[in-house]
Write an enzyme that holds these catalytic residues in place. Structure first.
Site, PDB file in Angstrom:
ATOM      1  N   ARG A 239      68.370  16.614   9.372  1.00 49.12           N
ATOM      2  CA  ARG A 239      68.831  16.416   8.022  1.00 49.12           C
ATOM      3  C   ARG A 239      67.691  15.649   7.736  1.00 49.12           C
ATOM      4  O   ARG A 239      66.343  15.308   8.391  1.00 49.12           O
ATOM      5  CB  ARG A 239      68.974  14.282   9.043  1.00 49.12           C
ATOM      6  N   GLU A 268      69.653  12.131  -1.420  1.00 50.76           N
ATOM      7  CA  GLU A 268      70.534  13.388  -1.406  1.00 50.76           C
ATOM      8  C   GLU A 268      71.572  12.187  -1.969  1.00 50.76           C
ATOM      9  O   GLU A 268      72.121  11.164  -1.479  1.00 50.76           O
ATOM     10  CB  GLU A 268      71.725  13.005   0.032  1.00 50.76           C
ATOM     11  N   HIS A 286      72.469  20.594   1.159  1.00 50.56           N
ATOM     12  CA  HIS A 286      73.080  20.423   1.702  1.00 50.56           C
ATOM     13  C   HIS A 286      74.165  20.954   1.965  1.00 50.56           C
ATOM     14  O   HIS A 286      75.488  20.033   2.095  1.00 50.56           O
ATOM     15  CB  HIS A 286      73.658  18.710   2.470  1.00 50.56           C
TER      16      HIS A 286
END
Length: 319
Positions: A239, A268, A286
């Site tokens: 993360r 994000e 991601h």
């Protein structure tokens, strides 16, 4: 008996969507845009269950406004930092995730980022692709060797252990920090550090695999980066909140951190544009779990949890 109505917030795999449509009344928008707070609140009055991703945020404020019709949130993710779990539980909403099926895919991407960052993959690719490769020298694109190096892993859950298994193929010396020490079988001769600072001091390479919590937010800050060996490589496929991005940029600029491989960011989508100025930072959007096999498995796990709930059983991955 009518089928339960579910909302699938994003475009999941074809196999997942087909199975969902077979067993449920499905609401799904092929535009594939994140569900806003207003979307989540409005949809809660129309559906019995939801399959959201980490792009949908169930804050305490959102949860307080959810309709009583919504009974289960079956996340299409392992991490649930986008969910206020105490608020959802207090509302009587069951919450599940998808553990155990994305470890290898995420570990593969972490390995790619580690190798790519260490061996100048971004600069090398640009040099060849742009037609600028017109010379060679023994001093050209000299990187950091992975084989035999010391690897520090923060968080030895499923992904961390999968990454350790793959790193052993490069004869890396595995060190790790975890909330608790693993069993001898799971540890597999890795060296345990009960103190994170001690781990950092021996980490030529460092890979983050722990969840984002209030305790781990900003875990890798300027002080801790300074404890690592000069020229170290940092990898984060967990993360973005784990890393103080300003501190990492400063360490990259100073040369103390030799390179980084990042699959997640504080912001994000979009990432941090300042990272793009440095070719010794290799980035992905991601995409750690992004294989057909894994996305199918994640979708099926979310549906397994819904199936169990609606037949009156406890979902296998209830949190």
């Amino acid at each position: 008996m009518p089928k339960p109505v579910i909302w699938i917030t994003r475009t999941l795999s074809d196999a997942t969507l087909a199975r969902a449509r077979r067993d449920y009344e499905v609401i799904w928008d092929p535009a594939d845009t994140p569900g806003s707070a207003d979307d989540i609140i409005a949809m809660s009055a129309k559906v019995d269950g939801m399959i959201p991703c980490h792009s949908e945020h169930f804050s305490a404020d959102v949860v307080a406004q959810l309709d009583r019709r919504l009974k289960i949130v079956a996340n299409h993710s392992v991490g649930v930092d986008h969910c206020d779990l105490p608020a959802l539980r207090a509302k009587g909403i069951t919450v599940t995730n998808t553990p155990g099926v994305l470890s290898d895919a995420t570990a593969e991407l972490a390995m790619m980022l580690m190798l790519g960052a260490a061996r100048h993959a971004v600069e090398g690719d640009r040099t060849v692709r742009s037609g600028a490769w017109d010379f060679w020298s023994p001093a050209f694109l000299v990187g950091k060797q992975v084989t035999g190096a010391r690897l520090g892993i923060v968080g030895m859950g499923g992904v961390g252990r999968a990454f350790a298994r793959k790193a052993r193929g490069f004869d890396m010396e595995i060190h790790y920090h975890n909330r608790s020490r693993l069993s001898p079988k799971d540890e597999a001769d890795a060296i345990y550090h009960d103190n994170l600072d001690d781990l950092l001091e021996v980490s030529d390479f460092l890979s983050l695999h722990c969840p984002a919590t209030p305790d781990t937010t900003g875990l890798l800050n300027a002080k801790r980066l300074a404890q690592m060996p000069k020229g170290c490589v940092v990898v984060n496929t967990a993360r973005g909140a784990l890393v103080d991005e300003d501190a990492l940029l400063a360490a990259i600029k100073s040369g103390h951190v030799g390179a980084a491989g990042l699959d997640c960011f504080v912001t994000e989508p979009g990432g941090n544009p300042a990272f793009a100025q440095h070719e010794n930072i290799m980035m992905m959007p991601h995409a750690g779990s992004g294989t057909v096999t894994t996305r199918n498995a994640m979708g099926f796990k979310a549906l397994d949890n819904l199936d169990a709930f609606f037949r009156g059983d406890q979902p296998p991955d209830q949190l």
